[in-house]
Design an enzyme around this catalytic site. Sequence first.
Site, PDB file in Angstrom:
ATOM      1  N   ALA A  46      -5.245   3.680   4.350  1.00 36.89           N
ATOM      2  CA  ALA A  46      -4.866   3.615   2.938  1.00 36.89           C
ATOM      3  C   ALA A  46      -3.507   2.950   2.724  1.00 36.89           C
ATOM      4  CB  ALA A  46      -4.874   5.014   2.334  1.00 36.89           C
ATOM      5  N   HIS A  48      -2.396   0.218   4.309  1.00 38.66           N
ATOM      6  CA  HIS A  48      -2.684  -1.220   4.212  1.00 38.66           C
ATOM      7  C   HIS A  48      -3.344  -1.537   2.862  1.00 38.66           C
ATOM      8  CE1 HIS A  48      -3.012  -0.578   8.739  1.00 38.66           C
ATOM      9  NE2 HIS A  48      -2.078  -1.501   8.655  1.00 38.66           N
ATOM     10  N   GLY A 158       5.001  -3.210   4.183  1.00 37.80           N
ATOM     11  CA  GLY A 158       5.241  -1.799   3.898  1.00 37.80           C
ATOM     12  C   GLY A 158       6.666  -1.382   4.222  1.00 37.80           C
TER      13      GLY A 158
HETATM   14  P1  AMP Z   1       0.406  -3.011  10.834  1.00 38.35           P
HETATM   15  O1  AMP Z   1      -1.072  -3.252  10.763  1.00 38.35           O
HETATM   16  O2  AMP Z   1       0.770  -1.677  11.379  1.00 38.35           O
HETATM   17  O3  AMP Z   1       1.149  -4.162  11.441  1.00 38.35           O
HETATM   18  O4  AMP Z   1       0.899  -2.951   9.325  1.00 38.35           O
HETATM   19  C1  AMP Z   1       0.631  -3.985   8.437  1.00 38.35           C
HETATM   20  C2  AMP Z   1       1.417  -3.784   7.181  1.00 38.35           C
HETATM   21  O5  AMP Z   1       1.052  -2.529   6.604  1.00 38.35           O
HETATM   22  C3  AMP Z   1       2.920  -3.731   7.426  1.00 38.35           C
HETATM   23  O6  AMP Z   1       3.579  -4.402   6.359  1.00 38.35           O
HETATM   24  C4  AMP Z   1       3.203  -2.254   7.400  1.00 38.35           C
HETATM   25  O7  AMP Z   1       4.536  -1.940   7.025  1.00 38.35           O
HETATM   26  C5  AMP Z   1       2.225  -1.783   6.346  1.00 38.35           C
HETATM   27  N1  AMP Z   1       1.962  -0.345   6.494  1.00 38.35           N
HETATM   28  C6  AMP Z   1       1.583   0.308   7.614  1.00 38.35           C
HETATM   29  N2  AMP Z   1       1.506   1.632   7.374  1.00 38.35           N
HETATM   30  C7  AMP Z   1       1.852   1.818   6.082  1.00 38.35           C
HETATM   31  C8  AMP Z   1       1.983   2.959   5.229  1.00 38.35           C
HETATM   32  N3  AMP Z   1       1.735   4.196   5.667  1.00 38.35           N
HETATM   33  N4  AMP Z   1       2.362   2.768   3.947  1.00 38.35           N
HETATM   34  C9  AMP Z   1       2.624   1.512   3.485  1.00 38.35           C
HETATM   35  N5  AMP Z   1       2.513   0.395   4.229  1.00 38.35           N
HETATM   36  C10 AMP Z   1       2.142   0.543   5.509  1.00 38.35           C
END
Ligand code: AMP
Length: 294
Positions: A46, A48, A158
């Site tokens: 959620a 993402h 995020g």
């Molecule tokens: P990742 O797939 O972990 O590289 O994350 C992709 C994007 O999703 C990055 O910009 C993260 O900061 C964002 N993201 C991951 N977890 C969360 C969260 N719990 N709340 C908001 N954004 C998130």
Amino acid sequence: MDRDTPETIGALPVARTVAALRRRIDAWRRAGESVVLVPTMGALHAGHLALVAHGRALASRCVASIFVNPSQFAPQEDFSRYPRDEAGDAAKLAGARCDLLYAPDAAQMYPGGFSTTVTVGAVAEGLCGRFRPGHFAGVATVVAKLLLQSGADIACFGEKDYQQLQVIRRVARDLDIPVRIEGVPTVREPDGLALSSRNLYLSPPEREAAPALQRVLAATALDIGRGAEIAQALAAGRAALARAGFARLDYLEACDAETLAPLARADRPGRLLAAAWLGRTRLIDNLPLPPRAA
Ligand code: AMP
């Protein structure tokens, strides 16, 4: 199939090459549309999808990318066991009304002879930069590529990965990449744990202990907000994390919200950031520290 021919997974169009991505985006541009990019490493949750929702409200077309970027993982880190579920991710993106999935492979992103790295200075050097050497160079390089490949007007990241967000803002500014970087608030479980693809690694007792990270950050932020001396509040927070079962603490720090230098001035917005381990799983989290009366 020719890798440039349009492909879909379920209802969602997929581009696997830079050429296919640009063809789609060029067509939208000719029709006068604006484009937002949401870069991810997949295993979508959620958090993402909140980035997709945020982006959709700002532009007429939304592209999500999924690329588990090998160059941001150190050799002993979890690249090979990082969760991957492209079909499930595509269904979630279609449900969130994303218009296109960009899913390049490593050969597309790093063709033979690739030898350029974007190295970011001070903002990437402390905090996670100290414990994950090379990580932010890997992130900065791949994100610069994604921004330039897509030519997106806006890109959403995020606040969960707060240092990454500030590093990317620096890269876009320093390299004159014409994109607006949007930070999106952290999405949490009802018990306060920040959603993360790595939460899947937690055993049931570790999962039970995990929300303490957010609780300790909140208590420490409150102490500092009430005027406690920063070093003392951080020492109390570190002790509380150890008591809560975080056997190893990489850092708990109060930083300037933009530069991430140690917080020195009470009149500047700050950020409280932590990285701590439960067993083999490293969790990160952060909270704002509003400016305090001088
Ligand atoms: P990742 O797939 O972990 O590289 O994350 C992709 C994007 O999703 C990055 O910009 C993260 O900061 C964002 N993201 C991951 N977890 C969360 C969260 N719990 N709340 C908001 N954004 C998130």
